[in-house]
Structure formats: structure tokens, C-alpha cells
Motif scaffolding. Sequence first.
Motif, PDB file in Angstrom:
ATOM      1  N   ASN A  73       0.811  -1.226   0.000  1.00 10.24           N
ATOM      2  CA  ASN A  73       0.000   0.000   0.000  1.00 10.24           C
ATOM      3  C   ASN A  73       0.840   1.270   0.000  1.00 10.24           C
ATOM      4  O   ASN A  73       0.745   2.113   0.891  1.00 10.24           O
ATOM      5  CB  ASN A  73      -0.975   0.004   1.177  1.00 10.24           C
ATOM      6  CG  ASN A  73      -2.130   0.956   0.964  1.00 10.24           C
ATOM      7  OD1 ASN A  73      -2.302   1.504  -0.136  1.00 10.24           O
ATOM      8  ND2 ASN A  73      -2.927   1.173   1.992  1.00 10.24           N
ATOM      9  N   HIS A  74       1.629   1.393  -1.033  1.00  7.28           N
ATOM     10  CA  HIS A  74       2.446   2.589  -1.215  1.00  7.28           C
ATOM     11  C   HIS A  74       1.636   3.701  -1.880  1.00  7.28           C
ATOM     12  O   HIS A  74       0.565   3.464  -2.437  1.00  7.28           O
ATOM     13  CB  HIS A  74       3.655   2.279  -2.097  1.00  7.28           C
ATOM     14  CG  HIS A  74       4.500   1.157  -1.593  1.00  7.28           C
ATOM     15  ND1 HIS A  74       5.310   1.273  -0.497  1.00  7.28           N
ATOM     16  CD2 HIS A  74       4.658  -0.119  -2.048  1.00  7.28           C
ATOM     17  CE1 HIS A  74       5.949   0.130  -0.295  1.00  7.28           C
ATOM     18  NE2 HIS A  74       5.561  -0.740  -1.218  1.00  7.28           N
ATOM     19  N   ALA A  75       2.184   4.898  -1.821  1.00  7.16           N
ATOM     20  CA  ALA A  75       1.655   6.037  -2.557  1.00  7.16           C
ATOM     21  C   ALA A  75       2.849   6.912  -2.874  1.00  7.16           C
ATOM     22  O   ALA A  75       3.973   6.626  -2.445  1.00  7.16           O
ATOM     23  CB  ALA A  75       0.618   6.800  -1.725  1.00  7.16           C
ATOM     24  N   TYR A 128       8.186  11.213  -2.147  1.00  7.71           N
ATOM     25  CA  TYR A 128       8.311  10.232  -1.064  1.00  7.71           C
ATOM     26  C   TYR A 128       7.053   9.393  -0.986  1.00  7.71           C
ATOM     27  O   TYR A 128       6.000   9.753  -1.530  1.00  7.71           O
ATOM     28  CB  TYR A 128       8.545  10.942   0.281  1.00  7.71           C
ATOM     29  CG  TYR A 128       7.375  11.746   0.806  1.00  7.71           C
ATOM     30  CD1 TYR A 128       7.070  12.988   0.269  1.00  7.71           C
ATOM     31  CD2 TYR A 128       6.576  11.268   1.841  1.00  7.71           C
ATOM     32  CE1 TYR A 128       6.002  13.740   0.752  1.00  7.71           C
ATOM     33  CE2 TYR A 128       5.517  11.999   2.341  1.00  7.71           C
ATOM     34  CZ  TYR A 128       5.234  13.245   1.785  1.00  7.71           C
ATOM     35  OH  TYR A 128       4.180  13.983   2.252  1.00  7.71           O
ATOM     36  N   CYS A 129       7.157   8.282  -0.264  1.00  5.43           N
ATOM     37  CA  CYS A 129       5.975   7.469   0.035  1.00  5.43           C
ATOM     38  C   CYS A 129       5.483   7.847   1.420  1.00  5.43           C
ATOM     39  O   CYS A 129       6.219   7.717   2.401  1.00  5.43           O
ATOM     40  CB  CYS A 129       6.311   5.983  -0.016  1.00  5.43           C
ATOM     41  SG  CYS A 129       4.891   4.957   0.457  1.00  5.43           S
ATOM     42  N   PRO A 130       4.234   8.303   1.535  1.00  5.40           N
ATOM     43  CA  PRO A 130       3.729   8.754   2.833  1.00  5.40           C
ATOM     44  C   PRO A 130       3.100   7.656   3.692  1.00  5.40           C
ATOM     45  O   PRO A 130       2.412   7.971   4.671  1.00  5.40           O
ATOM     46  CB  PRO A 130       2.689   9.811   2.429  1.00  5.40           C
ATOM     47  CG  PRO A 130       2.177   9.333   1.109  1.00  5.40           C
ATOM     48  CD  PRO A 130       3.319   8.617   0.433  1.00  5.40           C
ATOM     49  N   GLN A 131       3.326   6.405   3.342  1.00  9.38           N
ATOM     50  CA  GLN A 131       2.763   5.312   4.159  1.00  9.38           C
ATOM     51  C   GLN A 131       3.362   5.351   5.577  1.00  9.38           C
ATOM     52  O   GLN A 131       4.578   5.264   5.753  1.00  9.38           O
ATOM     53  CB  GLN A 131       3.065   3.960   3.495  1.00  9.38           C
ATOM     54  CG  GLN A 131       2.617   2.743   4.279  1.00  9.38           C
ATOM     55  CD  GLN A 131       1.134   2.739   4.604  1.00  9.38           C
ATOM     56  OE1 GLN A 131       0.720   3.049   5.728  1.00  9.38           O
ATOM     57  NE2 GLN A 131       0.317   2.423   3.608  1.00  9.38           N
ATOM     58  N   LEU A 132       2.461   5.482   6.566  1.00 12.72           N
ATOM     59  CA  LEU A 132       2.915   5.590   7.956  1.00 12.72           C
ATOM     60  C   LEU A 132       3.299   4.238   8.543  1.00 12.72           C
ATOM     61  O   LEU A 132       4.234   4.135   9.329  1.00 12.72           O
ATOM     62  CB  LEU A 132       1.818   6.228   8.815  1.00 12.72           C
ATOM     63  CG  LEU A 132       1.354   7.623   8.378  1.00 12.72           C
ATOM     64  CD1 LEU A 132       0.281   8.132   9.341  1.00 12.72           C
ATOM     65  CD2 LEU A 132       2.518   8.596   8.325  1.00 12.72           C
ATOM     66  N   GLU A 135       6.743   3.371   8.357  1.00 14.72           N
ATOM     67  CA  GLU A 135       7.467   4.631   8.128  1.00 14.72           C
ATOM     68  C   GLU A 135       8.302   4.580   6.844  1.00 14.72           C
ATOM     69  O   GLU A 135       9.531   4.729   6.864  1.00 14.72           O
ATOM     70  CB  GLU A 135       8.367   4.943   9.331  1.00 14.72           C
ATOM     71  CG  GLU A 135       7.595   5.130  10.621  1.00 14.72           C
ATOM     72  CD  GLU A 135       8.516   5.623  11.740  1.00 14.72           C
ATOM     73  OE1 GLU A 135       9.546   4.975  11.994  1.00 14.72           O
ATOM     74  OE2 GLU A 135       8.200   6.667  12.340  1.00 14.72           O
ATOM     75  N   HIS A 136       7.613   4.397   5.720  1.00 11.27           N
ATOM     76  CA  HIS A 136       8.325   4.166   4.472  1.00 11.27           C
ATOM     77  C   HIS A 136       9.298   5.291   4.129  1.00 11.27           C
ATOM     78  O   HIS A 136      10.417   5.033   3.698  1.00 11.27           O
ATOM     79  CB  HIS A 136       7.328   3.959   3.330  1.00 11.27           C
ATOM     80  CG  HIS A 136       6.557   2.671   3.468  1.00 11.27           C
ATOM     81  ND1 HIS A 136       5.820   2.130   2.440  1.00 11.27           N
ATOM     82  CD2 HIS A 136       6.416   1.818   4.522  1.00 11.27           C
ATOM     83  CE1 HIS A 136       5.256   0.994   2.847  1.00 11.27           C
ATOM     84  NE2 HIS A 136       5.598   0.792   4.115  1.00 11.27           N
ATOM     85  N   CYS A 137       8.868   6.538   4.297  1.00 13.04           N
ATOM     86  CA  CYS A 137       9.744   7.661   3.915  1.00 13.04           C
ATOM     87  C   CYS A 137      11.008   7.678   4.770  1.00 13.04           C
ATOM     88  O   CYS A 137      12.119   7.820   4.252  1.00 13.04           O
ATOM     89  CB  CYS A 137       8.988   8.976   4.040  1.00 13.04           C
ATOM     90  SG  CYS A 137       9.952  10.415   3.502  1.00 13.04           S
ATOM     91  N   GLY A 140      13.716   5.256   3.813  1.00  9.02           N
ATOM     92  CA  GLY A 140      14.430   5.367   2.545  1.00  9.02           C
ATOM     93  C   GLY A 140      13.574   5.491   1.318  1.00  9.02           C
ATOM     94  O   GLY A 140      14.096   5.595   0.209  1.00  9.02           O
ATOM     95  N   MET A 141      12.235   5.482   1.478  1.00  8.44           N
ATOM     96  CA  MET A 141      11.375   5.487   0.301  1.00  8.44           C
ATOM     97  C   MET A 141      11.154   6.914  -0.188  1.00  8.44           C
ATOM     98  O   MET A 141      10.075   7.505  -0.026  1.00  8.44           O
ATOM     99  CB  MET A 141      10.059   4.770   0.611  1.00  8.44           C
ATOM    100  CG  MET A 141       9.402   4.229  -0.648  1.00  8.44           C
ATOM    101  SD  MET A 141       8.197   2.957  -0.304  1.00  8.44           S
ATOM    102  CE  MET A 141       7.663   2.645  -1.999  1.00  8.44           C
ATOM    103  N   VAL A 142      12.220   7.436  -0.769  1.00  8.87           N
ATOM    104  CA  VAL A 142      12.209   8.780  -1.365  1.00  8.87           C
ATOM    105  C   VAL A 142      12.832   8.680  -2.750  1.00  8.87           C
ATOM    106  O   VAL A 142      13.502   7.701  -3.071  1.00  8.87           O
ATOM    107  CB  VAL A 142      12.994   9.797  -0.507  1.00  8.87           C
ATOM    108  CG1 VAL A 142      12.346   9.964   0.862  1.00  8.87           C
ATOM    109  CG2 VAL A 142      14.458   9.389  -0.367  1.00  8.87           C
TER     110      VAL A 142
HETATM  111 CU   LIG Z   1       5.687   2.931   0.566  1.00  5.46          CU
END
Ligand SMILES: [Cu+2]
Length: 190
Positions: A73-75, A128-132, A135-137, A140-142
Motif C-alpha cells: 500500500n504505497h503512494a 516520497y511514500c507517505p505510508q505511515l 514509516e516508508h519515507c 528510505g522510500m524517497v
Molecule cells: Cu511505501
Amino acid sequence: MFSAKSIVATLLSAAALVSAAPTPTNGTVATTTYHLTGVTHTVVAGKGGLKFDPDNVVAEIGDVVEWHYLPANHAVAQSSFFDPCKPLEDASGKQVGFFSDFNFATSEGQSDKVFQVVVEDKKPTWFYCPQLKGEHCKNGMVGVINQNFDNQAFSLRAHREAAAKVDEIIIPDYQQGGYVIPNPNPNGGF
Ligand SMILES: [Cu+2]
């Protein structure tokens, strides 16, 4: 990899955007239109873990960046170099960057939807990915479109290090700045 047929379908869907001026859902209408080049850059969210692949896109104005989504469930949301994991805002605090919203949950394989954004700038565009959950961001999910490779102070590495230290990840208030469309190649493997 995309088959030639799917690339044609992607280009057709991009061409269809020409007549549709960007219409953010917050009610404002963009006054600038961009000549589309017909080039689409695919970014896969969740490939290899909490990552965008590639996390570093080099694109021309009028190219399309198309995010595909693997499970978790990324965004994707636009941020700024100095404020990782936080929506891009104007001086008044209004959300001005793109946000795909959470439209792509899938338990296996790719989501049946993708998110497209038209590149409007040769200057760096951070996302970035705002999935809480997880804490994806922060983990490293940037990523960046058109990183300034000549200035290491503004590198993706520096941005990712700053993201790891933020107090919180902020989910933008509303979807805007791009298009959620059916996945043109849902069975393509990554
Ligand atoms: Cu994500």
C-alpha cells in the motif's frame, strides 16, 4: 519489461492527456500546459523493499513519470529537498505538489492502477511514500526527478539521510497534480 504493445498503449494514454489540462481536485485549474514528448518513465514502488526503482529519474519537460505499485500500500507525494516526508507547500502553507493518494493496495503482483505525472521542470522534483505503517519515507522510500548531479549538497543521498531523521511523515490532504489511471501493463513483471 514492457512489450511494444504496452508501450504504444502507454503513449496513447499520454497523448490523450494533451487535451486535458491538469485539473487539481482542489478546484484550481492550472494555467500552463506542457507539450507532451510521448516519453514515459516507469518507477516501481516497493521493488526491492521500501524503495522506488529507479529512485532517480532523468526526464525532459513534457515527459510522463508513471508509478507502478507492488504490495504494501504505497503512494507517492511531492516534497521538497529541505522538508523530506512532508508535502510541498507554497508560502501560505497550501499543498501544491502532486499526491497519488492511497489507490494502489494489492496483495500480490502490481496494482491495477498507476499514477502519472507530467514533468514540468528541469529543476529537481522530490517525492516520497507517505505510508505511515512501517514509516516508508523515513526508511528510505524517497526519490527525485532531475537531481542536480553537480551539487552534492543537494544529492539524493543527502535527502535520504535527512528523511531518516524527520520527526513525522505527513500524508497530504488530497490527491492532486497527476492522474490515477488503469495500469496499462498489469501483468508485466518487475
Ligand atoms: Cu511505501
